[in-house]
Design a protein around this motif. Structure first.
Motif, PDB file in Angstrom:
ATOM      1  N   GLY A  22      46.933  73.975  41.580  1.00  0.00           N
ATOM      2  CA  GLY A  22      45.933  74.944  41.141  1.00  0.00           C
ATOM      3  C   GLY A  22      44.903  75.247  42.217  1.00  0.00           C
ATOM      4  N   LEU A  23      44.541  74.228  42.991  1.00  0.00           N
ATOM      5  CA  LEU A  23      43.591  74.448  44.089  1.00  0.00           C
ATOM      6  C   LEU A  23      44.185  75.382  45.135  1.00  0.00           C
ATOM      7  CD1 LEU A  23      40.926  73.806  45.525  1.00  0.00           C
ATOM      8  CD2 LEU A  23      42.040  71.818  46.512  1.00  0.00           C
ATOM      9  N   ILE A  24      45.423  75.140  45.513  1.00  0.00           N
ATOM     10  CA  ILE A  24      46.077  75.980  46.522  1.00  0.00           C
ATOM     11  C   ILE A  24      46.251  77.401  46.005  1.00  0.00           C
ATOM     12  CG2 ILE A  24      48.225  76.329  47.816  1.00  0.00           C
ATOM     13  CD1 ILE A  24      48.391  73.190  47.894  1.00  0.00           C
ATOM     14  N   VAL A  25      46.740  77.538  44.771  1.00  0.00           N
ATOM     15  CA  VAL A  25      46.920  78.870  44.187  1.00  0.00           C
ATOM     16  C   VAL A  25      45.563  79.555  44.022  1.00  0.00           C
ATOM     17  CG1 VAL A  25      47.646  80.111  42.102  1.00  0.00           C
ATOM     18  CG2 VAL A  25      49.097  78.317  43.047  1.00  0.00           C
ATOM     19  N   GLY A  26      44.561  78.790  43.585  1.00  0.00           N
ATOM     20  CA  GLY A  26      43.230  79.358  43.367  1.00  0.00           C
ATOM     21  C   GLY A  26      42.592  79.889  44.632  1.00  0.00           C
ATOM     22  N   ILE A  27      42.873  79.240  45.752  1.00  0.00           N
ATOM     23  CA  ILE A  27      42.319  79.699  47.032  1.00  0.00           C
ATOM     24  C   ILE A  27      42.858  81.080  47.380  1.00  0.00           C
ATOM     25  CG2 ILE A  27      42.366  79.292  49.534  1.00  0.00           C
ATOM     26  CD1 ILE A  27      42.189  76.294  48.893  1.00  0.00           C
ATOM     27  N   PHE A  28      44.137  81.292  47.125  1.00  0.00           N
ATOM     28  CA  PHE A  28      44.777  82.537  47.522  1.00  0.00           C
ATOM     29  C   PHE A  28      44.842  83.578  46.411  1.00  0.00           C
ATOM     30  CE2 PHE A  28      46.585  79.298  50.383  1.00  0.00           C
ATOM     31  CZ  PHE A  28      46.103  79.818  51.584  1.00  0.00           C
ATOM     32  N   ALA A  29      44.474  83.194  45.201  1.00  0.00           N
ATOM     33  CA  ALA A  29      44.522  84.142  44.085  1.00  0.00           C
ATOM     34  C   ALA A  29      43.431  85.199  44.264  1.00  0.00           C
ATOM     35  CB  ALA A  29      44.331  83.412  42.762  1.00  0.00           C
ATOM     36  N   PRO A  30      43.758  86.442  43.983  1.00  0.00           N
ATOM     37  CA  PRO A  30      42.765  87.518  44.164  1.00  0.00           C
ATOM     38  C   PRO A  30      41.802  87.636  42.981  1.00  0.00           C
ATOM     39  CG  PRO A  30      44.831  88.465  43.473  1.00  0.00           C
ATOM     40  CD  PRO A  30      45.060  86.979  43.614  1.00  0.00           C
ATOM     41  N   ILE A  31      41.323  86.486  42.492  1.00  0.00           N
ATOM     42  CA  ILE A  31      40.357  86.509  41.392  1.00  0.00           C
ATOM     43  C   ILE A  31      39.060  85.856  41.860  1.00  0.00           C
ATOM     44  CG2 ILE A  31      42.070  86.513  39.538  1.00  0.00           C
ATOM     45  CD1 ILE A  31      41.589  83.506  39.230  1.00  0.00           C
ATOM     46  N   PRO A  32      37.943  86.305  41.336  1.00  0.00           N
ATOM     47  CA  PRO A  32      36.676  85.674  41.725  1.00  0.00           C
ATOM     48  C   PRO A  32      36.652  84.199  41.307  1.00  0.00           C
ATOM     49  CG  PRO A  32      36.285  87.714  40.507  1.00  0.00           C
ATOM     50  CD  PRO A  32      37.747  87.411  40.426  1.00  0.00           C
ATOM     51  N   PHE A  33      36.176  83.367  42.182  1.00  0.00           N
ATOM     52  CA  PHE A  33      36.047  81.930  41.943  1.00  0.00           C
ATOM     53  C   PHE A  33      37.375  81.267  41.604  1.00  0.00           C
ATOM     54  CE2 PHE A  33      31.916  83.821  40.820  1.00  0.00           C
ATOM     55  CZ  PHE A  33      31.156  83.234  41.816  1.00  0.00           C
ATOM     56  N   GLY A  34      38.458  81.778  42.168  1.00  0.00           N
ATOM     57  CA  GLY A  34      39.776  81.192  41.951  1.00  0.00           C
ATOM     58  C   GLY A  34      39.854  79.755  42.428  1.00  0.00           C
ATOM     59  N   PHE A  35      39.104  79.432  43.461  1.00  0.00           N
ATOM     60  CA  PHE A  35      39.103  78.067  43.984  1.00  0.00           C
ATOM     61  C   PHE A  35      38.424  77.085  43.026  1.00  0.00           C
ATOM     62  CE2 PHE A  35      35.364  80.203  45.614  1.00  0.00           C
ATOM     63  CZ  PHE A  35      34.347  79.289  45.416  1.00  0.00           C
ATOM     64  N   ILE A  36      37.626  77.588  42.095  1.00  0.00           N
ATOM     65  CA  ILE A  36      37.019  76.731  41.077  1.00  0.00           C
ATOM     66  C   ILE A  36      37.898  76.700  39.826  1.00  0.00           C
ATOM     67  CG2 ILE A  36      35.048  76.465  39.518  1.00  0.00           C
ATOM     68  CD1 ILE A  36      33.312  77.739  41.692  1.00  0.00           C
ATOM     69  N   ILE A  37      38.380  77.855  39.443  1.00  0.00           N
ATOM     70  CA  ILE A  37      39.179  77.979  38.227  1.00  0.00           C
ATOM     71  C   ILE A  37      40.571  77.367  38.417  1.00  0.00           C
ATOM     72  CG2 ILE A  37      40.205  79.656  36.629  1.00  0.00           C
ATOM     73  CD1 ILE A  37      37.852  81.526  37.407  1.00  0.00           C
ATOM     74  N   GLY A  38      41.149  77.519  39.614  1.00  0.00           N
ATOM     75  CA  GLY A  38      42.508  77.058  39.876  1.00  0.00           C
ATOM     76  C   GLY A  38      42.754  75.590  39.572  1.00  0.00           C
ATOM     77  N   PRO A  39      41.949  74.666  40.114  1.00  0.00           N
ATOM     78  CA  PRO A  39      42.182  73.254  39.812  1.00  0.00           C
ATOM     79  C   PRO A  39      42.033  72.926  38.322  1.00  0.00           C
ATOM     80  CG  PRO A  39      40.742  73.454  41.708  1.00  0.00           C
ATOM     81  CD  PRO A  39      40.927  74.835  41.143  1.00  0.00           C
ATOM     82  N   PHE A  40      41.077  73.573  37.678  1.00  0.00           N
ATOM     83  CA  PHE A  40      40.868  73.343  36.245  1.00  0.00           C
ATOM     84  C   PHE A  40      42.101  73.773  35.455  1.00  0.00           C
ATOM     85  CE2 PHE A  40      39.432  74.533  32.023  1.00  0.00           C
ATOM     86  CZ  PHE A  40      38.675  73.440  31.647  1.00  0.00           C
ATOM     87  N   ILE A  41      42.550  75.003  35.708  1.00  0.00           N
ATOM     88  CA  ILE A  41      43.723  75.519  34.981  1.00  0.00           C
ATOM     89  C   ILE A  41      44.977  74.728  35.364  1.00  0.00           C
ATOM     90  CG2 ILE A  41      45.253  77.524  34.741  1.00  0.00           C
ATOM     91  CD1 ILE A  41      42.754  79.283  34.894  1.00  0.00           C
TER      92      ILE A  41
END
Length: 166
Positions: A89-108
């Protein structure tokens, strides 16, 4: 040449502080390069001890940045699925084109990982995802503190050698 090194070093210190908050940039290692450039000026005498210790700290913090969110997941009852979900989730969140993906990614990621492990226990999955988020906040705070300390050391050395630098 010293002015150029000093300017680039200052810019790297600012980028390092920003990078401690944004996971795309490795904050403490960038700040360390700023310190290195300061010591490469003719005005500031080389200190291998300071550079060695700060490099060690930057590398350890860089590694812990990836370990702490996973440990937070485990501490809050997450399984290996949750830990893997946090990292993915952290890796995907970093590259996801969503705001704050790096925060949301690990959680999700932790939540989804735990739901894959046990789809009937959403409470446990949410608790593990919360642990992931707390771990992320802890690692971000740690990186920020280290980058600010490096910047403080930078400013101290610039002040100490201001007559030679300017």
């Amino acid at each position: 040449m010293d002015y150029a090194l000093l300017l680039i070093a200052f810019i790297l210190m600012i980028i390092g502080i920003l990078g401690s908050i944004l996971p795309v940039l490795p904050g403490p290692p960038i700040s360390w390069v700023g310190l290195l450039l300061l010591y490469l000026t003719k005005a500031v005498p080389m200190s291998y001890t300071v550079l060695g210790v700060t490099l060690f700290v930057a590398l350890v913090v860089g590694i812990l940045d990836y370990v702490i969110p996973a440990k937070g997941t485990k501490r809050f009852g997450g399984s290996k699925y949750g830990i893997w979900g946090t990292n993915i989730g952290l890796i995907v969140g970093i590259f996801a084109p969503i705001p704050f993906g790096f925060i949301i990614g690990p959680f999700i990621g932790a939540f989804v990982g735990e739901m894959i492990n046990d789809s009937k226990d959403s409470q446990k999955a949410f608790k593990a995802a919360t642990g992931s988020f707390i771990g992320f906040l802890a690692s971000t705070f740690m990186k920020f503190v280290v980058s600010v300390v490096f910047f403080g050391l930078f400013l101290l050395k610039v002040w100490e050698y201001r007559n030679e630098l300017f």
